[in-house]
Design an enzyme around this catalytic site. Structure first.
Site, PDB file in Angstrom:
ATOM      1  N   GLY A   1       0.797  -1.222   0.000  1.00 18.80           N
ATOM      2  CA  GLY A   1       0.000   0.000   0.000  1.00 18.80           C
ATOM      3  C   GLY A   1       0.827   1.268   0.000  1.00 18.80           C
TER       4      GLY A   1
ATOM      5  N   HIS B   1       2.136   4.326  -5.196  1.00 22.33           N
ATOM      6  CA  HIS B   1       2.726   5.400  -5.999  1.00 22.33           C
ATOM      7  C   HIS B   1       2.761   4.949  -7.463  1.00 22.33           C
ATOM      8  CE1 HIS B   1       6.241   2.839  -5.907  1.00 22.33           C
ATOM      9  NE2 HIS B   1       6.269   2.896  -4.580  1.00 22.33           N
TER      10      HIS B   1
ATOM     11  N   HIS C   1       3.946   1.371  -8.303  1.00 22.74           N
ATOM     12  CA  HIS C   1       2.936   0.320  -8.113  1.00 22.74           C
ATOM     13  C   HIS C   1       1.961   0.316  -9.287  1.00 22.74           C
ATOM     14  CE1 HIS C   1       3.775   1.078  -3.636  1.00 22.74           C
ATOM     15  NE2 HIS C   1       4.043  -0.203  -3.786  1.00 22.74           N
TER      16      HIS C   1
ATOM     17  N   GLN D   1       7.574  -9.746   7.616  1.00 23.91           N
ATOM     18  CA  GLN D   1       8.769  -9.394   6.856  1.00 23.91           C
ATOM     19  C   GLN D   1       9.527  -8.210   7.455  1.00 23.91           C
ATOM     20  OE1 GLN D   1       6.342  -8.693   3.235  1.00 23.91           O
ATOM     21  NE2 GLN D   1       7.707  -6.981   2.846  1.00 23.91           N
TER      22      GLN D   1
ATOM     23  N   GLY E   1       8.090  -5.871  -8.875  1.00 25.10           N
ATOM     24  CA  GLY E   1       8.933  -4.793  -9.385  1.00 25.10           C
ATOM     25  C   GLY E   1      10.411  -5.139  -9.294  1.00 25.10           C
TER      26      GLY E   1
ATOM     27  N   ASP F   1      12.810  -4.214  -6.204  1.00 29.34           N
ATOM     28  CA  ASP F   1      13.226  -5.177  -5.173  1.00 29.34           C
ATOM     29  C   ASP F   1      13.783  -6.402  -5.907  1.00 29.34           C
ATOM     30  OD1 ASP F   1      11.904  -4.058  -2.464  1.00 29.34           O
ATOM     31  OD2 ASP F   1      10.588  -3.653  -4.154  1.00 29.34           O
TER      32      ASP F   1
ATOM     33  N   ARG G   1       8.490   4.519   1.165  1.00 29.69           N
ATOM     34  CA  ARG G   1       9.322   5.085   2.246  1.00 29.69           C
ATOM     35  C   ARG G   1       9.879   6.468   1.893  1.00 29.69           C
ATOM     36  NH1 ARG G   1      10.748  -0.617   3.074  1.00 29.69           N
ATOM     37  NH2 ARG G   1      10.096  -1.192   5.186  1.00 29.69           N
TER      38      ARG G   1
HETATM   39  P1  AMP Z   1       5.835  -2.602  -1.755  1.00 26.64           P
HETATM   40  O1  AMP Z   1       4.486  -2.014  -1.595  1.00 26.64           O
HETATM   41  O2  AMP Z   1       6.956  -1.632  -1.545  1.00 26.64           O
HETATM   42  O3  AMP Z   1       6.004  -3.897  -1.014  1.00 26.64           O
HETATM   43  O4  AMP Z   1       5.968  -2.989  -3.290  1.00 26.64           O
HETATM   44  C1  AMP Z   1       4.997  -3.784  -3.922  1.00 26.64           C
HETATM   45  C2  AMP Z   1       5.510  -4.148  -5.302  1.00 26.64           C
HETATM   46  O5  AMP Z   1       5.752  -2.958  -6.036  1.00 26.64           O
HETATM   47  C3  AMP Z   1       6.843  -4.923  -5.261  1.00 26.64           C
HETATM   48  O6  AMP Z   1       6.836  -5.922  -6.266  1.00 26.64           O
HETATM   49  C4  AMP Z   1       7.846  -3.843  -5.557  1.00 26.64           C
HETATM   50  O7  AMP Z   1       9.029  -4.320  -6.146  1.00 26.64           O
HETATM   51  C5  AMP Z   1       7.072  -2.975  -6.526  1.00 26.64           C
HETATM   52  N1  AMP Z   1       7.625  -1.613  -6.560  1.00 26.64           N
HETATM   53  C6  AMP Z   1       7.815  -0.774  -5.511  1.00 26.64           C
HETATM   54  N2  AMP Z   1       8.383   0.366  -5.925  1.00 26.64           N
HETATM   55  C7  AMP Z   1       8.571   0.245  -7.266  1.00 26.64           C
HETATM   56  C8  AMP Z   1       9.137   1.076  -8.279  1.00 26.64           C
HETATM   57  N3  AMP Z   1       9.636   2.276  -7.990  1.00 26.64           N
HETATM   58  N4  AMP Z   1       9.145   0.616  -9.551  1.00 26.64           N
HETATM   59  C9  AMP Z   1       8.656  -0.617  -9.858  1.00 26.64           C
HETATM   60  N5  AMP Z   1       8.107  -1.434  -8.947  1.00 26.64           N
HETATM   61  C10 AMP Z   1       8.074  -1.033  -7.673  1.00 26.64           C
END
Ligand code: AMP
Length: 288
Positions: free
Chosen positions: A31, A34, A37, A64, A154, A157, A194
């Site tokens: 969540g 941005h 996502h 995690q 993404g 990561d 973040r």
């Molecule tokens: P998170 O909400 O940070 O756990 O991310 C959820 C998914 O979005 C994960 O697969 C991340 O790798 C992907 N993600 C987060 N930030 C980015 C970004 N700047 N570009 C591409 N994918 C992203």
């Protein structure tokens, strides 16, 4: 768009879709969505087509996070996230409560974990020891709940995407994994939930991760032959920590498939780094 909060309701929906051969694309997130996502959501839509369903999960997964990490402070705004998902024509937002995902009550308390034991070693795991165990466990659960045909992760990561691909193959999840490129701010900063923590001049200092990547790319173009990883690491540490609020957690050069560290860095190697900017830990990576 439907908002689903119970595991049972989500599984029932997934089963209905399966019975009518509807293709399902899934984007797991924590969540505070941005544009990065949303680029994953668009890729999921492309994979399933206009008649398919796109599911976004929004769940800040406690397993995690380490005990000294930012779980309780992690930014949350379900109203804003729902609006963004509706705009992008997401079909279902799955936003379970902790009690749904990890029941705590007495005899039925949660006690099963999934671990990947090769690609998880090193890099993120060094300072986040149980991080990937939490990630693989929650993603395995989400795959069983949403039962997607495709799931999009993404490249931001990078190690996580590799671990998930391995888990999916090893445990025979009938899910195709797609990895979308890292989405960046115009100045190069990788988008991240973040980044919200970066107040004042911390935002400018955070650019040092991207600048470090660029610096290695330039070095590979201008210096001859493969470069010593150790020497690059030493140079980068002082380059990064020249920013007053920056503290290098790790920088690594590795084979993009095996994730094994390389001693000699040449073009085609992969680079990943984690840097504390004040109290915020940011990560980035790129192919060199
Ligand atoms: P998170 O909400 O940070 O756990 O991310 C959820 C998914 O979005 C994960 O697969 C991340 O790798 C992907 N993600 C987060 N930030 C980015 C970004 N700047 N570009 C591409 N994918 C992203």
């Amino acid at each position: 768009m439907r908002m689903v909060t119970s595991v049972r309701a989500m599984q029932r929906l997934a089963l209905d879709w399966k019975r009518s051969s509807v293709r399902v694309g899934f984007v797991p997130t924590m969540g505070y969505l941005h544009a990065g996502h949303m680029s994953l959501v668009r890729q999921a839509r492309q994979l399933v087509g206009p008649s398919g369903k796109v599911v976004v999960s929004i769940y800040v997964n406690p397993t995690q996070f380490g005990p000294r990490e930012d779980f309780s402070k992690y930014p949350r705004d379900l109203t804003r996230d729902s609006r963004a998902c509706r705009k992008e024509r997401v079909d279902v937002v799955f936003a379970p409560a902790d009690e749904e995902m990890y029941p705590q009550d007495g005899r039925s308390q949660f006690s099963t974990y999934v671990t990947e034991e090769t690609l998880s070693i090193g890099m993120e795991s060094v300072s986040r020891r149980t991080h990937f165990r939490g990630v693989t466990t929650v993603v395995a659960k989400l795959f069983n709940i949403v039962q997607p045909d495709f799931a999009v992760f993404g490249a931001k990561d990078y190690q996580q995407a590799a671990v998930i691909q391995r888990m999916t193959r090893d445990l025979n999840f009938p899910v195709r994994i797609a990895v979308a490129p890292t989405y960046r701010e115009p100045d190069g900063l990788a988008m991240s939930s973040r980044n919200k923590y970066l107040e004042g001049n911390l935002r400018t200092q955070a650019l040092v991760l991207w600048r470090a990547i660029q610096r290695v790319r330039v070095a590979l173009k201008t210096r001859s032959g493969a470069l010593s990883a150790q020497r690059l690491k030493t140079e980068l540490k002082s380059f990064i920590e020249h920013e007053p609020a920056a503290k290098l957690d790790y920088v690594e050069f590795f084979n993009p498939v095996t994730l094994l560290p390389t001693l000699k860095v040449s073009s085609g190697a992969h680079m990943a780094l984690a840097v504390f900017i004040g109290r915020t830990r940011l990560i980035d990576n790129a192919r060199l």
